[in-house]
Design a protein around this motif. Sequence first.
Motif, PDB file in Angstrom:
ATOM      1  N   LEU A 136       0.819  -1.209   0.000  1.00  0.00           N
ATOM      2  CA  LEU A 136       0.000   0.000   0.000  1.00  0.00           C
ATOM      3  C   LEU A 136       0.855   1.262   0.000  1.00  0.00           C
ATOM      4  O   LEU A 136       0.517   2.251   0.644  1.00  0.00           O
ATOM      5  CB  LEU A 136      -0.943  -0.008   1.213  1.00  0.00           C
ATOM      6  CG  LEU A 136      -1.934  -1.172   1.283  1.00  0.00           C
ATOM      7  CD1 LEU A 136      -2.731  -1.119   2.579  1.00  0.00           C
ATOM      8  CD2 LEU A 136      -2.868  -1.161   0.086  1.00  0.00           C
ATOM      9  N   ASP A 137       1.964   1.238  -0.729  1.00  0.00           N
ATOM     10  CA  ASP A 137       2.825   2.413  -0.792  1.00  0.00           C
ATOM     11  C   ASP A 137       2.024   3.626  -1.267  1.00  0.00           C
ATOM     12  O   ASP A 137       1.307   3.560  -2.262  1.00  0.00           O
ATOM     13  CB  ASP A 137       3.998   2.173  -1.750  1.00  0.00           C
ATOM     14  CG  ASP A 137       4.960   1.126  -1.222  1.00  0.00           C
ATOM     15  OD1 ASP A 137       4.957   0.881   0.006  1.00  0.00           O
ATOM     16  OD2 ASP A 137       5.717   0.551  -2.026  1.00  0.00           O
ATOM     17  N   GLY A 138       2.134   4.707  -0.518  1.00  0.00           N
ATOM     18  CA  GLY A 138       1.437   5.935  -0.884  1.00  0.00           C
ATOM     19  C   GLY A 138      -0.011   5.964  -0.433  1.00  0.00           C
ATOM     20  O   GLY A 138      -0.727   6.923  -0.703  1.00  0.00           O
TER      21      GLY A 138
END
Length: 72
Positions: free
Chosen positions: A57-59
């Motif tokens: 779930l980067d960002g």
Amino acid sequence: MQRILRECSITISREVQTVKTLVDEFSQFARFPAAQPVPSDLNQVVNNALGVFAGRLDGIEVLKDLDGHFRR
């Protein structure tokens, strides 16, 4: 000629029955089991569900409000 037609009909009938049996077995296999609800810790359920996305779930910021306490 009639003997050949009779033998072919018997073979076709037998193969259709085989396919029907396979379809019936697959249908039974594919059914979901009956639900058996049990008391659970919903905080743990949510954490386990979000754990599937750990590191993916980067960002994206996910805010949890579990058991009356705000957690990130």
